[in-house]
Design a protein around this motif. Sequence first.
Motif, PDB file in Angstrom:
ATOM      1  N   ALA A  51       0.801  -1.211   0.000  1.00  0.00           N
ATOM      2  CA  ALA A  51       0.000   0.000   0.000  1.00  0.00           C
ATOM      3  C   ALA A  51       0.841   1.273   0.000  1.00  0.00           C
ATOM      4  O   ALA A  51       0.387   2.325  -0.426  1.00  0.00           O
ATOM      5  N   THR A  52       2.056   1.169   0.515  1.00  0.00           N
ATOM      6  CA  THR A  52       2.883   2.370   0.655  1.00  0.00           C
ATOM      7  C   THR A  52       3.960   2.396  -0.419  1.00  0.00           C
ATOM      8  O   THR A  52       4.640   1.398  -0.656  1.00  0.00           O
ATOM      9  N   LEU A  53       4.099   3.539  -1.062  1.00  0.00           N
ATOM     10  CA  LEU A  53       5.071   3.702  -2.143  1.00  0.00           C
ATOM     11  C   LEU A  53       5.887   4.953  -1.873  1.00  0.00           C
ATOM     12  O   LEU A  53       5.358   5.986  -1.439  1.00  0.00           O
ATOM     13  N   TYR A  54       7.187   4.832  -2.087  1.00  0.00           N
ATOM     14  CA  TYR A  54       8.122   5.933  -1.835  1.00  0.00           C
ATOM     15  C   TYR A  54       8.917   6.224  -3.110  1.00  0.00           C
ATOM     16  O   TYR A  54       9.330   5.308  -3.805  1.00  0.00           O
ATOM     17  N   TRP A  55       9.228   7.503  -3.325  1.00  0.00           N
ATOM     18  CA  TRP A  55      10.208   7.919  -4.324  1.00  0.00           C
ATOM     19  C   TRP A  55      11.387   8.559  -3.581  1.00  0.00           C
ATOM     20  O   TRP A  55      11.202   9.476  -2.782  1.00  0.00           O
ATOM     21  N   TYR A  56      12.579   8.049  -3.861  1.00  0.00           N
ATOM     22  CA  TYR A  56      13.813   8.594  -3.288  1.00  0.00           C
ATOM     23  C   TYR A  56      14.702   9.110  -4.412  1.00  0.00           C
ATOM     24  O   TYR A  56      14.705   8.578  -5.513  1.00  0.00           O
ATOM     25  N   GLN A  57      15.503  10.119  -4.089  1.00  0.00           N
ATOM     26  CA  GLN A  57      16.532  10.619  -5.000  1.00  0.00           C
ATOM     27  C   GLN A  57      17.888  10.263  -4.419  1.00  0.00           C
ATOM     28  O   GLN A  57      18.155  10.546  -3.246  1.00  0.00           O
ATOM     29  N   GLN A  58      18.731   9.615  -5.225  1.00  0.00           N
ATOM     30  CA  GLN A  58      20.068   9.264  -4.767  1.00  0.00           C
ATOM     31  C   GLN A  58      21.099   9.945  -5.654  1.00  0.00           C
ATOM     32  O   GLN A  58      21.307   9.540  -6.808  1.00  0.00           O
ATOM     33  N   ILE A  59      21.734  10.969  -5.118  1.00  0.00           N
ATOM     34  CA  ILE A  59      22.817  11.653  -5.820  1.00  0.00           C
ATOM     35  C   ILE A  59      24.080  10.828  -5.645  1.00  0.00           C
ATOM     36  O   ILE A  59      24.293  10.212  -4.591  1.00  0.00           O
ATOM     37  N   LEU A  60      24.922  10.811  -6.662  1.00  0.00           N
ATOM     38  CA  LEU A  60      26.129   9.987  -6.667  1.00  0.00           C
ATOM     39  C   LEU A  60      26.947  10.187  -5.401  1.00  0.00           C
ATOM     40  O   LEU A  60      27.257  11.313  -5.027  1.00  0.00           O
ATOM     41  N   GLY A  61      27.252   9.075  -4.730  1.00  0.00           N
ATOM     42  CA  GLY A  61      28.082   9.126  -3.541  1.00  0.00           C
ATOM     43  C   GLY A  61      27.331   9.440  -2.253  1.00  0.00           C
ATOM     44  O   GLY A  61      27.953   9.612  -1.202  1.00  0.00           O
ATOM     45  N   GLN A  62      25.999   9.506  -2.335  1.00  0.00           N
ATOM     46  CA  GLN A  62      25.193   9.815  -1.159  1.00  0.00           C
ATOM     47  C   GLN A  62      24.129   8.750  -0.930  1.00  0.00           C
ATOM     48  O   GLN A  62      23.834   7.931  -1.794  1.00  0.00           O
ATOM     49  N   GLY A  63      23.541   8.778   0.269  1.00  0.00           N
ATOM     50  CA  GLY A  63      22.410   7.905   0.545  1.00  0.00           C
ATOM     51  C   GLY A  63      21.147   8.466  -0.072  1.00  0.00           C
ATOM     52  O   GLY A  63      21.036   9.659  -0.336  1.00  0.00           O
ATOM     53  N   PRO A  64      20.163   7.591  -0.323  1.00  0.00           N
ATOM     54  CA  PRO A  64      18.894   8.065  -0.889  1.00  0.00           C
ATOM     55  C   PRO A  64      18.187   9.042   0.052  1.00  0.00           C
ATOM     56  O   PRO A  64      18.279   8.930   1.279  1.00  0.00           O
TER      57      PRO A  64
ATOM     58  N   TYR B 191      16.834   7.869  -9.459  1.00  0.00           N
ATOM     59  CA  TYR B 191      15.525   7.987  -8.823  1.00  0.00           C
ATOM     60  C   TYR B 191      15.031   6.582  -8.504  1.00  0.00           C
ATOM     61  O   TYR B 191      14.814   5.760  -9.381  1.00  0.00           O
ATOM     62  N   LEU B 192      14.887   6.345  -7.210  1.00  0.00           N
ATOM     63  CA  LEU B 192      14.540   5.022  -6.706  1.00  0.00           C
ATOM     64  C   LEU B 192      13.097   5.005  -6.221  1.00  0.00           C
ATOM     65  O   LEU B 192      12.661   5.916  -5.530  1.00  0.00           O
ATOM     66  N   CYS B 193      12.411   3.947  -6.577  1.00  0.00           N
ATOM     67  CA  CYS B 193      11.069   3.717  -6.064  1.00  0.00           C
ATOM     68  C   CYS B 193      11.139   2.565  -5.068  1.00  0.00           C
ATOM     69  O   CYS B 193      11.873   1.591  -5.280  1.00  0.00           O
ATOM     70  N   ALA B 194      10.413   2.674  -3.979  1.00  0.00           N
ATOM     71  CA  ALA B 194      10.366   1.606  -2.984  1.00  0.00           C
ATOM     72  C   ALA B 194       8.917   1.389  -2.571  1.00  0.00           C
ATOM     73  O   ALA B 194       8.079   2.289  -2.696  1.00  0.00           O
ATOM     74  N   SER B 195       8.629   0.189  -2.088  1.00  0.00           N
ATOM     75  CA  SER B 195       7.284  -0.072  -1.583  1.00  0.00           C
ATOM     76  C   SER B 195       7.356  -0.860  -0.286  1.00  0.00           C
ATOM     77  O   SER B 195       8.367  -1.503   0.027  1.00  0.00           O
ATOM     78  N   SER B 196       6.275  -0.778   0.465  1.00  0.00           N
ATOM     79  CA  SER B 196       6.231  -1.400   1.785  1.00  0.00           C
ATOM     80  C   SER B 196       4.833  -1.942   2.040  1.00  0.00           C
ATOM     81  O   SER B 196       3.834  -1.343   1.653  1.00  0.00           O
ATOM     82  N   LEU B 197       4.797  -3.099   2.742  1.00  0.00           N
ATOM     83  CA  LEU B 197       3.516  -3.757   2.993  1.00  0.00           C
ATOM     84  C   LEU B 197       2.822  -3.231   4.227  1.00  0.00           C
ATOM     85  O   LEU B 197       1.611  -3.117   4.268  1.00  0.00           O
ATOM     86  N   LEU B 198       3.605  -2.875   5.258  1.00  0.00           N
ATOM     87  CA  LEU B 198       3.057  -2.402   6.529  1.00  0.00           C
ATOM     88  C   LEU B 198       2.114  -3.417   7.142  1.00  0.00           C
ATOM     89  O   LEU B 198       0.988  -3.116   7.496  1.00  0.00           O
TER      90      LEU B 198
END
Lengths: 111, 115
Positions: free
Chosen positions: B30-43, B90-97
């Motif tokens: 049900a839960t969806l996330y968009w993260y940005q990961q710049i080179l050399g950094q965490g999302p 640009y990373l997409c992630a999902s979670s069930l919760l």
Amino acid sequence: QQQVKQSPQSLIVQKGGISIINCAYENTAFDYFPWYQQFPGKGPALLIAIRPDVSEKKEGRFTISFNKSAKQFSLHIMDSQPGDSATYFCAATKGAQKLVFGQGTRLTINP
Amino acid sequence: EAGVAQSPRYKIIEKRQSVAFWCNPISGHATLYWYQQILGQGPKLLIQFQNNGVVDDSQLPKDRFSAERLKGVDSTLKIQPAKLEDSAVYLCASSLLLGSSYEQYFGPGTRLTVT
């Protein structure tokens, strides 16, 4: 207060050795602390995670040690292998909120 | 179980152009996330959806970035107009919760280069 600080930035370990990566956090509301492994060109993959009610969690060669009073946690990779060479990220979150990631550690295991 | 799907995998555009990324989460998440990961950094989180509602978009540059999750399944992230500093993965992630399980599972990401 949302920061997670990770060290070292890079780490070189001989095959068979122990790799140790450390993280520190400030927000005491965090209740879930995962570690992710990322290979070049891939998304982060969940490796192991811990909650603050336990001090240690072990899965195979990977162990998380958690010190709630010091607000620190660490990843130990036993018997490190060349295939473990990757970038490792610690993270923290509260419930289903966003993951707050550390800066990452580039681990190289020399054969 | 199929993982999080993202497309395209790579995109090169010129500054001031527009671009869109697509994400299909793990079935039932049900839960969806968009993260940005710049080179050399965490999302870093851009936006979080719970079903088709926005939970957190506090770090989304709303003058140029937009996202939607129609029907509570797949999602699209758009940048218009793009800037050089938008070059990132640009990373997409999902979670069930489910219960107390908060695991977030990531897709392979879309590598954006803005020239």
